[in-house]
Design an enzyme around this catalytic site. Structure first.
Site, PDB file in Angstrom:
ATOM      1  N   ARG A 106       0.865  -1.187   0.000  1.00 12.59           N
ATOM      2  CA  ARG A 106       0.000   0.000   0.000  1.00 12.59           C
ATOM      3  C   ARG A 106       0.889   1.221   0.000  1.00 12.59           C
ATOM      4  O   ARG A 106       1.812   1.323   0.817  1.00 12.59           O
ATOM      5  CB  ARG A 106      -0.902   0.048   1.239  1.00 12.59           C
ATOM      6  N   HIS A 133      -7.708   1.026  -5.913  1.00 13.11           N
ATOM      7  CA  HIS A 133      -7.895   0.256  -4.676  1.00 13.11           C
ATOM      8  C   HIS A 133      -8.689  -1.006  -5.048  1.00 13.11           C
ATOM      9  O   HIS A 133      -9.851  -1.176  -4.684  1.00 13.11           O
ATOM     10  CB  HIS A 133      -8.652   1.109  -3.650  1.00 13.11           C
ATOM     11  N   GLN A 136     -10.554  -3.370  -2.558  1.00  6.53           N
ATOM     12  CA  GLN A 136     -11.744  -2.712  -2.017  1.00  6.53           C
ATOM     13  C   GLN A 136     -12.949  -2.943  -2.937  1.00  6.53           C
ATOM     14  O   GLN A 136     -14.051  -3.270  -2.487  1.00  6.53           O
ATOM     15  CB  GLN A 136     -11.480  -1.209  -1.855  1.00  6.53           C
ATOM     16  N   ASP A 229     -16.803   8.218  -0.463  1.00  6.24           N
ATOM     17  CA  ASP A 229     -15.486   8.039   0.156  1.00  6.24           C
ATOM     18  C   ASP A 229     -15.068   9.412   0.685  1.00  6.24           C
ATOM     19  O   ASP A 229     -15.714  10.432   0.381  1.00  6.24           O
ATOM     20  CB  ASP A 229     -14.500   7.506  -0.917  1.00  6.24           C
ATOM     21  N   CYS A 270     -16.091   2.840   1.819  1.00  6.88           N
ATOM     22  CA  CYS A 270     -14.935   1.962   2.067  1.00  6.88           C
ATOM     23  C   CYS A 270     -14.399   2.081   3.484  1.00  6.88           C
ATOM     24  O   CYS A 270     -13.753   1.168   3.983  1.00  6.88           O
ATOM     25  CB  CYS A 270     -13.840   2.278   1.054  1.00  6.88           C
ATOM     26  N   ARG A 315     -13.868  -7.259   3.254  1.00  2.41           N
ATOM     27  CA  ARG A 315     -12.460  -7.076   2.861  1.00  2.41           C
ATOM     28  C   ARG A 315     -11.681  -8.353   3.185  1.00  2.41           C
ATOM     29  O   ARG A 315     -10.811  -8.764   2.418  1.00  2.41           O
ATOM     30  CB  ARG A 315     -11.823  -5.897   3.627  1.00  2.41           C
TER      31      ARG A 315
HETATM   32  N1  NVA Z   1      -9.571   7.354  -1.062  1.00  8.55           N
HETATM   33  C1  NVA Z   1      -9.152   6.969   0.271  1.00  8.55           C
HETATM   34  C2  NVA Z   1      -9.449   5.544   0.517  1.00  8.55           C
HETATM   35  C3  NVA Z   1      -9.121   5.044   1.888  1.00  8.55           C
HETATM   36  C4  NVA Z   1      -9.411   3.609   2.094  1.00  8.55           C
HETATM   37  C5  NVA Z   1      -7.680   7.259   0.442  1.00  8.55           C
HETATM   38  O1  NVA Z   1      -6.908   6.975  -0.482  1.00  8.55           O
HETATM   39  O2  NVA Z   1      -7.290   7.778   1.480  1.00  8.55           O
HETATM   40  N1   CP Z   2     -10.988   0.724   3.265  1.00  5.68           N
HETATM   41  C1   CP Z   2      -9.691   0.625   3.603  1.00  5.68           C
HETATM   42  O1   CP Z   2      -8.817   0.408   2.771  1.00  5.68           O
HETATM   43  O2   CP Z   2      -9.470   0.763   4.923  1.00  5.68           O
HETATM   44  P1   CP Z   2      -8.021   0.934   5.613  1.00  5.68           P
HETATM   45  O3   CP Z   2      -7.458   2.226   5.119  1.00  5.68           O
HETATM   46  O4   CP Z   2      -8.317   0.925   7.079  1.00  5.68           O
HETATM   47  O5   CP Z   2      -7.158  -0.216   5.187  1.00  5.68           O
END
Ligand code: NVA
Ligand code: CP
Length: 333
Positions: A106, A133, A136, A229, A270, A315
């Protein structure tokens, strides 16, 4: 279905055919049902995976770890590594490929996850980048499947908010692959990247999908899913002021839910979500800009049609499916 995903990376849903995506969703359903019945698998017995997080996480990290342990594997959470500081990404990938059967990453750049796959020689799974993602989106689709009697091809999946972020991008791709109606509702400044929209529209010609991108809130009419989101994704924390200005009329609240005119609608997010003041960041935004809720009202977040915690649980099952399919020794218990 004669599908074999062994040895494959999962970097973007673009790389997967509609049948391969359906296969992962079916496998996730089976693994979830098995776990419910107390039947634990051993498909990852003797396998080691490593998890690398440049950005913070609750669900994704916990899903990879639990899914791995559930299937008899071992997981290393790698913090404070040499990668990118004292050792190149290429060299690190080559080393990790000697130790591990799979790598989760990530972080910021999509290129990093692609380079890890290029150099490690083992499957690499994208746990979120600035661009996509994909794990997700699998959980999102599984949650919809659990909450509708309709075939996916008849479902309208509407995403409201920052229409060009990683989550919106992956939703648009998965809906296009599965022949669904993807509807992105956001101000023009935050519309999806034109190349990605063209890609999805091209795909739609062969899958029967429909892609709508609109700045009009009325576009939510007939939605089976209303999804949102955060307005400011990880790495964009300097953008609160401009995003609030752009998105303040795009909050998912009761009025917007009513606009959809579908008694069977579900709400998805999410997570994490800014729906109250119980977070440090939420409080900071309240003090600076006076907003008590951002992308979703507390009322909608806590409504019976909000399936966000089922979605969070999913998830685990979908990430398990990805690992079992790509590095597992057996697919079912
Ligand atoms: N769009 C958000 C998703 C978090 C799971 C981010 O990238 O922070
Ligand atoms: N939805 C998601 O990716 O959650 P986290 O950022 O907690 O992993």
């Amino acid at each position: 279905m004669d599908i074999n995903l062994k040895g494959r990376s999962f970097l973007t849903l673009k790389d997967y055919t509609p049948d391969e995506i359906r296969y992962l969703l079916d496998l996730a359903r089976t693994l979830k049902e098995n776990k419910r019945q107390g039947k634990m698998g051993n498909s990852l017995k003797g396998k080691n995976i490593v998890l690398i997080f440049e950005k913070t996480s609750t669900r994704t990290r916990c899903a990879f770890e639990t899914a791995c342990y559930d299937e008899g594997g071992h997981a290393t959470f790698l913090s404070n590594s040499q990668m990118g500081k004292k050792e190149s990404l290429e060299d690190t990938a080559k080393v990790l490929g000697r130790f591990y059967d799979g790598i989760e990453f990530r972080g910021f750049s999509q290129k990093t996850v692609e380079d890890l796959a290029l150099h490690s020689g083992v499957p690499v799974w994208n746990g979120l980048t600035d661009l996509y993602h994909p794990t997700q989106a699998l959980a999102d689709l599984l949650t919809l499947m659990e909450n509708t009697d309709k075939p996916l091809s008849e479902c309208k999946f509407t995403y409201v908010g920052d229409g060009r972020n990683n989550v919106a991008n992956s939703i648009m791709i998965i809906c296009a692959k599965l022949g669904m109606h993807a509807c992105i509702v956001s101000p023009k400044e935050l519309w999806p990247d034109k190349d990605l929209q063209n890609y999805c529209e091209d795909l739609a010609k062969s899958t029967g999908a429909k892609i709508t991108v609109s700045h009009e809130l009325d576009a939510v009419l007939g939605s089976d899913v209303l999804y949102t989101d955060v307005w400011v994704s990880m790495g964009e924390e300097d953008k609160f002021k401009e995003r609030i200005e752009l998105l303040k009329d795009y909050q998912v609240n009761k009025a917007l839910v009513e606009k959809a005119q579908n008694p069977n609608l579900i709400f998805l997010h999410c997570l994490p979500a800014f729906h109250d003041l119980n977070t440090a960041m939420g409080l900071e935004v309240y003090e600076k800009y006076g907003l008590k809720e951002m992308e979703v009202s507390d009322e909608v977040f806590r409504a019976p049609y909000s399936k966000v915690f089922d979605q969070a649980e999913n998830r685990l099952h979908t990430i398990k499916a990805v690992m079992v399919a790509t590095i597992g020794s057996r697919e079912m218990v």
